[in-house]
Design a protein around this motif. Structure first.
Motif, PDB file in Angstrom:
ATOM      1  N   TYR A   1       0.843  -1.194   0.000  1.00 33.13           N
ATOM      2  CA  TYR A   1       0.000   0.000   0.000  1.00 33.13           C
ATOM      3  C   TYR A   1       0.875   1.240   0.000  1.00 33.13           C
ATOM      4  CZ  TYR A   1      -4.037  -2.901   1.105  1.00 33.13           C
ATOM      5  OH  TYR A   1      -5.033  -3.834   1.063  1.00 33.13           O
TER       6      TYR A   1
ATOM      7  N   THR B   1      -1.436   3.138   3.251  1.00 32.71           N
ATOM      8  CA  THR B   1      -1.995   2.371   4.366  1.00 32.71           C
ATOM      9  C   THR B   1      -0.910   1.670   5.171  1.00 32.71           C
ATOM     10  OG1 THR B   1      -4.025   1.994   3.120  1.00 32.71           O
ATOM     11  CG2 THR B   1      -3.602   0.514   4.957  1.00 32.71           C
TER      12      THR B   1
ATOM     13  N   GLU C   1      -0.471  -1.236   8.260  1.00 34.09           N
ATOM     14  CA  GLU C   1      -1.243  -2.352   8.779  1.00 34.09           C
ATOM     15  C   GLU C   1      -0.566  -2.954  10.005  1.00 34.09           C
ATOM     16  OE1 GLU C   1      -3.451  -4.522   5.170  1.00 34.09           O
ATOM     17  OE2 GLU C   1      -1.271  -4.766   5.124  1.00 34.09           O
TER      18      GLU C   1
ATOM     19  N   LYS D   1       3.643   1.560   5.467  1.00 39.85           N
ATOM     20  CA  LYS D   1       3.245   1.843   4.089  1.00 39.85           C
ATOM     21  C   LYS D   1       4.464   1.687   3.194  1.00 39.85           C
ATOM     22  CE  LYS D   1       3.744   6.837   4.565  1.00 39.85           C
ATOM     23  NZ  LYS D   1       3.034   8.114   4.504  1.00 39.85           N
TER      24      LYS D   1
ATOM     25  N   ALA E   1      -6.004  -1.601   9.919  1.00 42.12           N
ATOM     26  CA  ALA E   1      -5.394  -0.708   8.940  1.00 42.12           C
ATOM     27  C   ALA E   1      -5.659   0.750   9.286  1.00 42.12           C
ATOM     28  CB  ALA E   1      -5.931  -1.024   7.541  1.00 42.12           C
ATOM     29  N   SER E   2      -4.795   1.602   8.777  1.00 40.76           N
ATOM     30  CA  SER E   2      -4.848   3.032   9.072  1.00 40.76           C
ATOM     31  C   SER E   2      -5.754   3.817   8.134  1.00 40.76           C
ATOM     32  CB  SER E   2      -3.433   3.625   9.021  1.00 40.76           C
ATOM     33  OG  SER E   2      -2.909   3.510   7.701  1.00 40.76           O
ATOM     34  N   THR E   3      -6.296   3.172   7.098  1.00 40.45           N
ATOM     35  CA  THR E   3      -7.139   3.870   6.124  1.00 40.45           C
ATOM     36  C   THR E   3      -8.340   3.016   5.753  1.00 40.45           C
ATOM     37  OG1 THR E   3      -6.044   2.939   4.177  1.00 40.45           O
ATOM     38  CG2 THR E   3      -5.108   4.990   5.065  1.00 40.45           C
TER      39      THR E   3
ATOM     40  N   TYR F   1     -10.503   1.170   2.843  1.00 39.47           N
ATOM     41  CA  TYR F   1     -10.010   0.459   1.672  1.00 39.47           C
ATOM     42  C   TYR F   1     -10.131   1.346   0.435  1.00 39.47           C
ATOM     43  CZ  TYR F   1      -9.398  -2.777  -2.114  1.00 39.47           C
ATOM     44  OH  TYR F   1      -8.939  -3.381  -3.259  1.00 39.47           O
TER      45      TYR F   1
ATOM     46  N   ASP G   1      -4.902   2.634  -3.782  1.00 41.23           N
ATOM     47  CA  ASP G   1      -3.763   2.695  -2.865  1.00 41.23           C
ATOM     48  C   ASP G   1      -2.900   1.443  -2.970  1.00 41.23           C
ATOM     49  OD1 ASP G   1      -2.170   3.764  -0.736  1.00 41.23           O
ATOM     50  OD2 ASP G   1      -3.284   2.554   0.706  1.00 41.23           O
TER      51      ASP G   1
END
Length: 135
Positions: A54, A57, A59, A94, A113-115, A117, A121
């Motif tokens: 990503y 993102t 994880e 990332k 995850a930080s974002t 989907y 990305d």
């Protein structure tokens, strides 16, 4: 790339004769706010999941049940990290290629995850990933 042990985060473990408990908190045990959570289960023998990177993102991967290997690659070095304890997880920064393999029977991989989907990305081709990290 850092040593595999540097990527493993030990989560709190509360022992109790009735059953143990572990947990994680956003921006406390992991360095980002949790936006999305998903899990992988019932993986047939010999199958691999992931095989992507990503751009934005981050994880965090935990073996909630069973065991599996997380293979991470920064474009220069590759590491294999075995997870088999529900109170250990691995951070995936990332821009890192990752795959999950060698799933044991009845294993469950939890990924936070930080974002949200975003298919744009994800880099799903390894050669494209190498070009991205070596630009």
């Amino acid at each position: 790339m850092t040593k595999p042990s540097d990527k493993i985060v030990k989560l709190p473990k509360i022992l109790d004769e009735r059953g143990n408990l572990s947990f994680l908190e956003s921006e406390r045990h992991i360095p980002f706010k949790i936006i999305r959570v998903h899990w992988i289960f019932d993986v047939p023998g010999g199958e691999e999941r992931g095989g992507l990177a990503y751009k934005e993102t981050e994880e965090f991967v935990i073996a909630l049940s069973g065991s599996f290997d997380v293979v991470i690659d920064d474009g220069s070095h590759t590491e294999k990290i075995s997870l088999n304890r529900s109170y250990h997880g691995v951070l995936i920064p990332k821009g890192t290629w990752r795959s999950i393999e060698n799933f044991s029977t009845n294993s469950v991989a939890l990924i936070v995850a930080s974002t949200e989907y975003d298919p744009d990305d994800a880099i799903r081709d390894y050669q494209t990933f190498l070009a991205y990290v070596h630009r």
